[in-house]
Design an enzyme around this catalytic site. Structure first.
Site, PDB file in Angstrom:
ATOM      1  N   ASP A   8       0.850  -1.188   0.000  1.00 49.86           N
ATOM      2  CA  ASP A   8       0.000   0.000   0.000  1.00 49.86           C
ATOM      3  C   ASP A   8       0.888   1.241   0.000  1.00 49.86           C
ATOM      4  O   ASP A   8       1.721   1.414   0.902  1.00 49.86           O
ATOM      5  CB  ASP A   8      -0.908   0.012   1.231  1.00 49.86           C
ATOM      6  CG  ASP A   8      -1.984  -1.058   1.171  1.00 49.86           C
ATOM      7  OD1 ASP A   8      -1.997  -1.829   0.193  1.00 49.86           O
ATOM      8  OD2 ASP A   8      -2.802  -1.123   2.107  1.00 49.86           O
ATOM      9  N   ASP A 129     -15.746  -3.728  -1.579  1.00 49.15           N
ATOM     10  CA  ASP A 129     -15.338  -3.244  -0.260  1.00 49.15           C
ATOM     11  C   ASP A 129     -16.590  -2.962   0.558  1.00 49.15           C
ATOM     12  O   ASP A 129     -17.430  -2.151   0.149  1.00 49.15           O
ATOM     13  CB  ASP A 129     -14.509  -1.974  -0.389  1.00 49.15           C
ATOM     14  CG  ASP A 129     -13.251  -2.191  -1.234  1.00 49.15           C
ATOM     15  OD1 ASP A 129     -12.657  -3.278  -1.143  1.00 49.15           O
ATOM     16  OD2 ASP A 129     -12.876  -1.274  -2.002  1.00 49.15           O
TER      17      ASP A 129
END
Length: 251
Positions: A8, A129
Protein backbone atom coordinates in the site's frame (compact mmCIF):
# COMPACT_ATOMS: atom_id res chain seq x y z
CA UNK A 1 -4.73 -20.42 -3.89
CA UNK A 2 -2.38 -17.58 -4.81
CA UNK A 3 -0.95 -15.50 -1.99
CA UNK A 4 -0.70 -11.81 -2.90
CA UNK A 5 1.38 -9.63 -0.57
CA UNK A 6 -0.07 -6.13 -0.37
CA UNK A 7 2.05 -3.04 -0.95
CA UNK A 8 0.00 0.00 0.00
CA UNK A 9 1.54 3.28 -1.17
CA UNK A 10 0.89 6.60 0.54
CA UNK A 11 3.05 9.62 -0.27
CA UNK A 12 5.58 7.26 -1.82
CA UNK A 13 5.96 5.08 1.28
CA UNK A 14 4.84 1.55 2.08
CA UNK A 15 2.19 1.79 4.78
CA UNK A 16 -0.74 0.02 6.37
CA UNK A 17 -3.91 1.70 7.54
CA UNK A 18 -6.27 0.51 10.24
CA UNK A 19 -9.77 -0.04 8.84
CA UNK A 20 -8.81 2.17 5.90
CA UNK A 21 -8.54 5.31 8.03
CA UNK A 22 -5.99 7.75 6.64
CA UNK A 23 -5.21 9.15 10.07
CA UNK A 24 -4.28 5.70 11.43
CA UNK A 25 -1.21 4.96 9.35
CA UNK A 26 1.89 2.89 10.07
CA UNK A 27 4.89 3.38 7.81
CA UNK A 28 6.84 0.18 7.13
CA UNK A 29 9.28 1.33 4.46
CA UNK A 30 10.31 4.28 2.33
CA UNK A 31 11.52 1.92 -0.43
CA UNK A 32 8.61 0.15 -2.18
CA UNK A 33 10.91 -1.55 -4.69
CA UNK A 34 12.94 -3.11 -1.86
CA UNK A 35 9.75 -4.43 -0.27
CA UNK A 36 8.59 -5.89 -3.58
CA UNK A 37 11.99 -7.50 -4.07
CA UNK A 38 11.76 -9.02 -0.59
CA UNK A 39 8.36 -10.57 -1.26
CA UNK A 40 9.49 -11.96 -4.62
CA UNK A 41 12.60 -13.47 -3.01
CA UNK A 42 10.33 -15.27 -0.56
CA UNK A 43 8.34 -16.82 -3.40
CA UNK A 44 5.57 -14.37 -4.26
CA UNK A 45 4.39 -14.55 -7.87
CA UNK A 46 1.83 -11.73 -7.56
CA UNK A 47 1.68 -8.43 -5.71
CA UNK A 48 -1.37 -6.32 -4.83
CA UNK A 49 -0.19 -2.71 -5.18
CA UNK A 50 -2.54 0.00 -3.94
CA UNK A 51 -2.24 3.76 -4.46
CA UNK A 52 -3.86 5.11 -1.30
CA UNK A 53 -3.38 8.69 -2.47
CA UNK A 54 -5.37 7.75 -5.55
CA UNK A 55 -8.03 5.97 -3.52
CA UNK A 56 -8.59 9.03 -1.36
CA UNK A 57 -8.06 11.76 -3.94
CA UNK A 58 -9.05 10.11 -7.22
CA UNK A 59 -5.81 10.25 -9.21
CA UNK A 60 -3.17 7.54 -9.51
CA UNK A 61 -0.18 9.61 -8.36
CA UNK A 62 1.97 6.65 -7.28
CA UNK A 63 1.93 5.03 -10.72
CA UNK A 64 5.65 5.77 -11.31
CA UNK A 65 6.48 3.74 -8.19
CA UNK A 66 4.23 0.92 -9.31
CA UNK A 67 5.92 0.97 -12.70
CA UNK A 68 9.33 0.73 -11.02
CA UNK A 69 8.17 -2.34 -9.13
CA UNK A 70 6.90 -3.97 -12.30
CA UNK A 71 10.02 -3.23 -14.31
CA UNK A 72 12.72 -3.74 -11.69
CA UNK A 73 11.27 -6.66 -9.78
CA UNK A 74 9.71 -8.45 -12.78
CA UNK A 75 6.66 -9.81 -10.99
CA UNK A 76 2.93 -10.00 -11.71
CA UNK A 77 1.23 -6.92 -10.28
CA UNK A 78 -2.41 -5.97 -9.87
CA UNK A 79 -2.94 -2.24 -9.45
CA UNK A 80 -5.70 -0.71 -7.34
CA UNK A 81 -6.70 2.67 -5.92
CA UNK A 82 -7.94 5.74 -7.75
CA UNK A 83 -8.28 4.21 -11.21
CA UNK A 84 -11.35 6.19 -12.25
CA UNK A 85 -10.67 7.24 -15.84
CA UNK A 86 -9.85 5.63 -19.17
CA UNK A 87 -6.49 7.38 -19.08
CA UNK A 88 -5.58 5.98 -15.66
CA UNK A 89 -6.66 2.51 -16.76
CA UNK A 90 -4.62 2.75 -19.96
CA UNK A 91 -1.56 4.04 -18.13
CA UNK A 92 -1.75 1.24 -15.60
CA UNK A 93 -1.85 -1.40 -18.31
CA UNK A 94 0.88 0.36 -20.29
CA UNK A 95 3.06 0.29 -17.17
CA UNK A 96 2.86 -3.50 -17.30
CA UNK A 97 0.13 -4.31 -14.79
CA UNK A 98 -1.27 -7.80 -15.28
CA UNK A 99 -4.56 -6.75 -13.72
CA UNK A 100 -6.39 -3.53 -12.88
CA UNK A 101 -8.76 -3.41 -9.92
CA UNK A 102 -11.71 -1.03 -10.19
CA UNK A 103 -13.59 0.10 -7.10
CA UNK A 104 -15.38 3.43 -7.08
CA UNK A 105 -16.17 3.29 -10.81
CA UNK A 106 -17.91 -0.04 -10.30
CA UNK A 107 -20.35 1.68 -7.93
CA UNK A 108 -20.83 4.84 -9.97
CA UNK A 109 -20.33 4.12 -13.68
CA UNK A 110 -21.53 0.73 -14.99
CA UNK A 111 -20.85 1.74 -18.60
CA UNK A 112 -17.18 2.34 -17.78
CA UNK A 113 -16.89 -1.07 -16.17
CA UNK A 114 -18.63 -2.83 -19.03
CA UNK A 115 -16.36 -1.21 -21.61
CA UNK A 116 -13.28 -2.11 -19.55
CA UNK A 117 -14.43 -5.72 -19.17
CA UNK A 118 -15.30 -6.01 -22.86
CA UNK A 119 -11.96 -4.60 -23.95
CA UNK A 120 -9.60 -6.09 -21.39
CA UNK A 121 -11.34 -9.25 -20.15
CA UNK A 122 -9.46 -11.06 -17.37
CA UNK A 123 -7.20 -8.04 -16.83
CA UNK A 124 -10.10 -6.34 -15.04
CA UNK A 125 -11.22 -7.14 -11.48
CA UNK A 126 -13.59 -5.29 -9.18
CA UNK A 127 -13.11 -4.59 -5.49
CA UNK A 128 -16.12 -5.34 -3.33
CA UNK A 129 -15.34 -3.24 -0.26
CA UNK A 130 -17.95 -3.50 2.48
CA UNK A 131 -18.62 -2.19 5.94
CA UNK A 132 -21.61 -3.34 8.04
CA UNK A 133 -23.17 -5.02 5.04
CA UNK A 134 -22.98 -2.03 2.67
CA UNK A 135 -20.53 -1.32 -0.14
CA UNK A 136 -18.24 1.66 0.43
CA UNK A 137 -16.24 3.64 -2.13
CA UNK A 138 -13.87 6.59 -2.63
CA UNK A 139 -11.13 5.25 -0.44
CA UNK A 140 -13.71 3.62 1.83
CA UNK A 141 -14.91 7.07 2.94
CA UNK A 142 -18.32 7.07 1.18
CA UNK A 143 -21.19 4.70 1.87
CA UNK A 144 -23.46 3.46 -0.89
CA UNK A 145 -26.94 1.98 -0.90
CA UNK A 146 -25.64 -1.25 -2.40
CA UNK A 147 -25.12 -4.55 -0.68
CA UNK A 148 -22.18 -6.68 -1.84
CA UNK A 149 -24.58 -9.20 -3.35
CA UNK A 150 -26.43 -6.52 -5.34
CA UNK A 151 -23.21 -5.10 -6.73
CA UNK A 152 -21.79 -8.49 -7.66
CA UNK A 153 -24.96 -9.55 -9.47
CA UNK A 154 -25.00 -6.35 -11.51
CA UNK A 155 -21.31 -6.61 -12.36
CA UNK A 156 -21.62 -10.23 -13.47
CA UNK A 157 -24.14 -9.03 -16.04
CA UNK A 158 -21.53 -6.53 -17.28
CA UNK A 159 -18.95 -9.23 -17.86
CA UNK A 160 -16.81 -8.92 -14.72
CA UNK A 161 -15.36 -12.29 -13.74
CA UNK A 162 -13.07 -11.65 -10.77
CA UNK A 163 -13.90 -9.96 -7.46
CA UNK A 164 -11.71 -8.92 -4.55
CA UNK A 165 -13.76 -9.01 -1.36
CA UNK A 166 -12.71 -6.92 1.66
CA UNK A 167 -14.44 -6.30 4.96
CA UNK A 168 -13.15 -2.80 5.62
CA UNK A 169 -13.83 -3.04 9.35
CA UNK A 170 -11.32 -5.90 9.58
CA UNK A 171 -8.64 -4.55 7.27
CA UNK A 172 -5.42 -3.89 9.16
CA UNK A 173 -6.82 -5.30 12.40
CA UNK A 174 -5.49 -8.88 12.26
CA UNK A 175 -8.94 -10.13 13.31
CA UNK A 176 -9.39 -12.64 10.50
CA UNK A 177 -11.49 -12.42 7.33
CA UNK A 178 -15.27 -12.18 7.33
CA UNK A 179 -16.79 -15.56 6.39
CA UNK A 180 -20.29 -14.10 5.99
CA UNK A 181 -19.12 -11.59 3.39
CA UNK A 182 -17.37 -14.28 1.38
CA UNK A 183 -20.45 -16.50 1.55
CA UNK A 184 -22.62 -13.63 0.29
CA UNK A 185 -20.29 -13.13 -2.64
CA UNK A 186 -20.42 -16.76 -3.68
CA UNK A 187 -24.18 -16.96 -3.15
CA UNK A 188 -24.57 -13.91 -5.42
CA UNK A 189 -22.89 -15.82 -8.23
CA UNK A 190 -19.18 -14.97 -7.94
CA UNK A 191 -17.09 -17.77 -9.37
CA UNK A 192 -13.65 -16.21 -9.02
CA UNK A 193 -12.87 -14.50 -5.74
CA UNK A 194 -9.83 -13.14 -3.91
CA UNK A 195 -10.22 -12.72 -0.15
CA UNK A 196 -8.80 -9.66 1.60
CA UNK A 197 -8.97 -7.93 4.96
CA UNK A 198 -7.97 -9.17 8.40
CA UNK A 199 -6.05 -12.31 7.41
CA UNK A 200 -3.66 -12.83 10.30
CA UNK A 201 -2.84 -16.51 10.87
CA UNK A 202 -2.08 -19.70 9.00
CA UNK A 203 -5.40 -21.01 10.31
CA UNK A 204 -7.15 -18.18 8.46
CA UNK A 205 -5.45 -19.29 5.25
CA UNK A 206 -6.25 -22.96 5.83
CA UNK A 207 -9.91 -22.13 6.35
CA UNK A 208 -9.98 -19.92 3.28
CA UNK A 209 -8.44 -22.72 1.25
CA UNK A 210 -11.52 -24.85 1.89
CA UNK A 211 -13.36 -22.39 -0.38
CA UNK A 212 -11.24 -23.24 -3.42
CA UNK A 213 -13.95 -25.56 -4.80
CA UNK A 214 -16.37 -22.60 -4.80
CA UNK A 215 -13.92 -20.39 -6.68
CA UNK A 216 -11.57 -18.79 -4.17
CA UNK A 217 -8.38 -18.26 -6.17
CA UNK A 218 -6.32 -16.05 -3.91
CA UNK A 219 -5.77 -14.24 -0.63
CA UNK A 220 -4.26 -10.79 -0.10
CA UNK A 221 -2.11 -10.46 3.00
CA UNK A 222 -0.90 -7.12 4.29
CA UNK A 223 -0.30 -6.28 7.93
CA UNK A 224 0.27 -9.91 8.93
CA UNK A 225 3.38 -10.03 6.73
CA UNK A 226 4.72 -6.70 7.96
CA UNK A 227 4.09 -7.59 11.60
CA UNK A 228 5.42 -11.12 11.20
CA UNK A 229 2.31 -13.04 12.27
CA UNK A 230 2.42 -14.92 8.95
CA UNK A 231 5.56 -16.14 7.20
CA UNK A 232 5.19 -15.62 3.45
CA UNK A 233 7.06 -18.77 2.45
CA UNK A 234 4.87 -20.87 4.72
CA UNK A 235 1.74 -19.13 3.43
CA UNK A 236 2.70 -19.84 -0.18
CA UNK A 237 3.34 -23.50 0.63
CA UNK A 238 -0.09 -23.73 2.24
CA UNK A 239 -1.69 -22.01 -0.74
CA UNK A 240 -0.07 -24.46 -3.14
CA UNK A 241 -1.00 -27.55 -1.13
CA UNK A 242 -3.61 -29.95 -2.42
CA UNK A 243 -7.06 -28.88 -1.29
CA UNK A 244 -8.48 -31.08 1.42
CA UNK A 245 -12.23 -31.57 1.13
CA UNK A 246 -13.81 -31.22 4.58
CA UNK A 247 -17.16 -30.60 6.14
CA UNK A 248 -15.94 -27.31 7.62
CA UNK A 249 -18.51 -24.67 6.68
CA UNK A 250 -17.20 -21.92 8.93
CA UNK A 251 -15.96 -20.02 5.85
Amino acid sequence: MIILPAIDLLDGKVVRLTQGRREEVTVYSEDPVEIATRWKAQGATWLHVVDLNGAFDGSYVNLPLAEQIIQQVDINVELSGGIRSKDALARGLAAGAKRIVLGTKACEDPAFVQEAADRHGSKIAVAIDARAGQVVSRGWTSSTNLTPAQLIRSLLMLGVELFICTDVSRDGTLQGPNPALLAQAFDAGARQLIASGGISTMQDLQQLKTLEPRGLIGAIIGKALYEGTIDLKEAIRAGNATTQVTNDTSY
